[in-house]
Design a protein around this motif. Structure first.
Motif, PDB file in Angstrom:
ATOM      1  N   UNK A  93       0.814  -1.214   0.000  1.00 31.55           N
ATOM      2  CA  UNK A  93       0.000   0.000   0.000  1.00 31.55           C
ATOM      3  C   UNK A  93       0.849   1.267   0.000  1.00 31.55           C
ATOM      4  N   UNK A  94       0.234   2.341  -0.486  1.00 38.78           N
ATOM      5  CA  UNK A  94       0.761   3.695  -0.329  1.00 38.78           C
ATOM      6  C   UNK A  94      -0.344   4.546   0.293  1.00 38.78           C
ATOM      7  N   UNK A  95       0.064   5.638   0.939  1.00 40.90           N
ATOM      8  CA  UNK A  95      -0.886   6.560   1.553  1.00 40.90           C
ATOM      9  C   UNK A  95      -1.049   7.769   0.648  1.00 40.90           C
ATOM     10  N   UNK A  96      -2.294   8.084   0.312  1.00 44.40           N
ATOM     11  CA  UNK A  96      -2.606   9.200  -0.576  1.00 44.40           C
ATOM     12  C   UNK A  96      -2.992  10.400   0.277  1.00 44.40           C
ATOM     13  N   UNK A  97      -2.329  11.546   0.036  1.00 39.26           N
ATOM     14  CA  UNK A  97      -2.484  12.692   0.927  1.00 39.26           C
ATOM     15  C   UNK A  97      -2.449  14.001   0.131  1.00 39.26           C
ATOM     16  N   UNK A  98      -3.076  15.021   0.688  1.00 35.31           N
ATOM     17  CA  UNK A  98      -3.043  16.369   0.135  1.00 35.31           C
ATOM     18  C   UNK A  98      -1.605  16.892   0.176  1.00 35.31           C
ATOM     19  N   UNK A  99      -1.195  17.727  -0.793  1.00 37.01           N
ATOM     20  CA  UNK A  99       0.199  18.213  -0.796  1.00 37.01           C
ATOM     21  C   UNK A  99       0.593  18.969   0.464  1.00 37.01           C
ATOM     22  N   UNK A 100      -0.336  19.659   1.089  1.00 39.59           N
ATOM     23  CA  UNK A 100      -0.024  20.378   2.322  1.00 39.59           C
ATOM     24  C   UNK A 100       0.110  19.439   3.525  1.00 39.59           C
ATOM     25  N   UNK A 129       0.549   5.148  19.202  1.00 39.74           N
ATOM     26  CA  UNK A 129       1.744   5.789  18.668  1.00 39.74           C
ATOM     27  C   UNK A 129       1.459   6.470  17.324  1.00 39.74           C
ATOM     28  N   UNK A 130       2.179   7.525  17.050  1.00 39.06           N
ATOM     29  CA  UNK A 130       2.074   8.192  15.747  1.00 39.06           C
ATOM     30  C   UNK A 130       3.337   7.842  14.970  1.00 39.06           C
ATOM     31  N   UNK A 131       3.166   7.076  13.916  1.00 41.38           N
ATOM     32  CA  UNK A 131       4.299   6.499  13.173  1.00 41.38           C
ATOM     33  C   UNK A 131       4.544   7.295  11.896  1.00 41.38           C
ATOM     34  N   UNK A 132       5.774   7.745  11.705  1.00 44.66           N
ATOM     35  CA  UNK A 132       6.136   8.466  10.483  1.00 44.66           C
ATOM     36  C   UNK A 132       6.043   7.542   9.277  1.00 44.66           C
ATOM     37  N   UNK A 133       5.698   8.115   8.138  1.00 43.96           N
ATOM     38  CA  UNK A 133       5.554   7.349   6.895  1.00 43.96           C
ATOM     39  C   UNK A 133       6.706   7.700   5.958  1.00 43.96           C
ATOM     40  N   UNK A 134       7.434   6.703   5.454  1.00 45.01           N
ATOM     41  CA  UNK A 134       8.514   6.991   4.495  1.00 45.01           C
ATOM     42  C   UNK A 134       7.980   7.738   3.277  1.00 45.01           C
ATOM     43  N   UNK A 135       8.738   8.732   2.807  1.00 42.02           N
ATOM     44  CA  UNK A 135       8.258   9.576   1.708  1.00 42.02           C
ATOM     45  C   UNK A 135       7.951   8.775   0.452  1.00 42.02           C
ATOM     46  N   UNK A 136       8.687   7.687   0.245  1.00 43.97           N
ATOM     47  CA  UNK A 136       8.453   6.882  -0.963  1.00 43.97           C
ATOM     48  C   UNK A 136       7.122   6.141  -0.918  1.00 43.97           C
ATOM     49  N   UNK A 137       6.496   6.116   0.251  1.00 45.31           N
ATOM     50  CA  UNK A 137       5.193   5.449   0.360  1.00 45.31           C
ATOM     51  C   UNK A 137       4.053   6.454   0.507  1.00 45.31           C
ATOM     52  N   UNK A 138       4.344   7.706   0.171  1.00 45.06           N
ATOM     53  CA  UNK A 138       3.326   8.755   0.135  1.00 45.06           C
ATOM     54  C   UNK A 138       3.046   9.136  -1.314  1.00 45.06           C
ATOM     55  N   UNK A 139       1.778   9.246  -1.643  1.00 48.44           N
ATOM     56  CA  UNK A 139       1.351   9.632  -2.985  1.00 48.44           C
ATOM     57  C   UNK A 139       0.508  10.894  -2.849  1.00 48.44           C
ATOM     58  N   UNK A 140       0.986  11.990  -3.425  1.00 49.48           N
ATOM     59  CA  UNK A 140       0.307  13.281  -3.296  1.00 49.48           C
ATOM     60  C   UNK A 140      -0.720  13.454  -4.405  1.00 49.48           C
ATOM     61  N   UNK A 141      -1.916  13.859  -4.018  1.00 51.11           N
ATOM     62  CA  UNK A 141      -2.977  14.182  -4.976  1.00 51.11           C
ATOM     63  C   UNK A 141      -3.550  15.549  -4.617  1.00 51.11           C
ATOM     64  N   UNK A 142      -3.890  16.311  -5.640  1.00 52.71           N
ATOM     65  CA  UNK A 142      -4.428  17.640  -5.405  1.00 52.71           C
ATOM     66  C   UNK A 142      -5.545  17.923  -6.391  1.00 52.71           C
TER      67      UNK A 142
END
Length: 319
Positions: A93-100, A129-142
């Motif tokens: 999986x990847x996490x899809x998130x707003x650019x901000x 716990x709040x776990x940081x997500x590696x940038x390569x597993x973040x997908x930005x959508x706007x």
């Protein structure tokens, strides 16, 4: 729509809703499961909710390996705080998130500090716990971006600020529905069970902007969707009713906030006035003051009053 027990709620042939039991309360937040070729989740809830998300997926017969997309409408911890923890067990999986919101998921220290300021001593129990997500597993959508999750299913992303600057909504063309997170308000499922359809805006700090929120509400109105999938909690097909209620309460709450601000009083006074307005309205609908919905509404009024007063202080009492 009715929620029974801990089993995921079937909304149609391809969309399910898992109760996150946020704050150990049922029907507070939820994770939507879209059963397509690319299994997609919308919202995770906070980290203590991840066990419920996993149990719900198992109940539906989905392995964690099958999850391809975890979409968060915005990065407030009650919606996205569990994304990093869940992602650890979703290898594909990847996490899809707003650019901000991207930087806050990659490095959640600032996000956690802000929430700690609001929730105080309850923070650890509610969000760790709040776990940081590696940038390569973040997908930005706007705004205007799309995501294909099935042969005939292309989700569309809309920038919808007002509740937060890092907020998008997701349009699903198959159901002609939209996942709105917090931008167009909260749906109170417990009141639906009592025969009352009730929706309120959520105006938490520190990005609340009434003009932007009204613009987002108007935008959803113009889309003529058949369904709204709320972050809190569940789906409605009474779209016009929901949006009209949220807009009316938004105007009332902000106007009351301006009075409180002009009188030099604090957010606690505003929260009390907002609660009184809600109670008066719900009494007229046959809802008693000791209804258990007030466990949630009391909290919502406190947080929303904080956001309104924060906005007014930044803008000298005017909007």
């Amino acid at each position: 729509m009715r929620t029974m027990g801990k089993k995921p709620l079937k909304l149609d042939e391809r969309i399910w809703l898992i109760d996150n039991f946020d704050m150990q309360m049922g029907q507070r937040t939820g994770t939507y499961v879209i059963d397509e070729e690319e299994l997609t989740l919308v919202e995770t809830g906070p980290s203590p909710s991840v066990k419920h998300v996993k149990a719900g997926l198992s109940e539906l017969g989905f392995s964690l390996e099958k999850v391809k997309y975890i979409i968060v409408t915005h990065v407030h911890l009650d919606h996205a705080g569990g994304a990093g923890l869940l992602l650890r067990d979703c290898p594909n999986a990847v996490v899809v998130v707003h650019p901000r919101g991207e930087r806050h998921l990659a490095d959640p220290k600032k996000l956690a500090a802000g929430a700690r300021g609001v929730y105080g001593d309850s923070f650890e129990e509610l969000f760790e716990p709040i776990v940081a997500i590696p940038k390569e597993r973040l997908l930005v959508k706007t705004e205007g971006d799309t995501l294909q999750i099935g042969t005939d299913t292309i989700l569309q992303f809309l920038d919808t600020p007002g509740h937060a600057k890092h907020h998008f909504s997701i349009y699903d063309p198959v159901s002609n529905g939209i996942f709105t997170g917090d931008t167009v308000g909260i749906r109170y499922e417990k009141l639906i069970h009592s025969g009352v359809d009730f929706y309120l805006p959520t105006t938490s700090p520190n990005h609340f902007d009434p003009k932007a929120m009204k613009h987002s509400i108007d935008r959803v109105k113009r889309m003529n969707v058949d369904r709204i999938y709320f972050g809190h909690f569940g789906m409605t097909e009474d779209v016009s009713l929901a949006l009209d209620q949220v807009e009316r309460w938004l105007n009332l709450f902000v106007a009351e906030g301006e009075k409180v601000f002009a009188q030099g009083k604090g957010y606690d006074e505003l929260a009390n006035r907002m609660l009184q307005e809600v109670q008066h309205h719900l009494r007229d609908q046959g809802i008693a003051d000791d209804h258990d919905i007030y466990v949630i509404i009391n909290l919502d009024m406190q947080i929303s009053a904080l956001g309104i007063m924060d906005f007014l202080q930044k803008n000298n009492g005017k909007h």
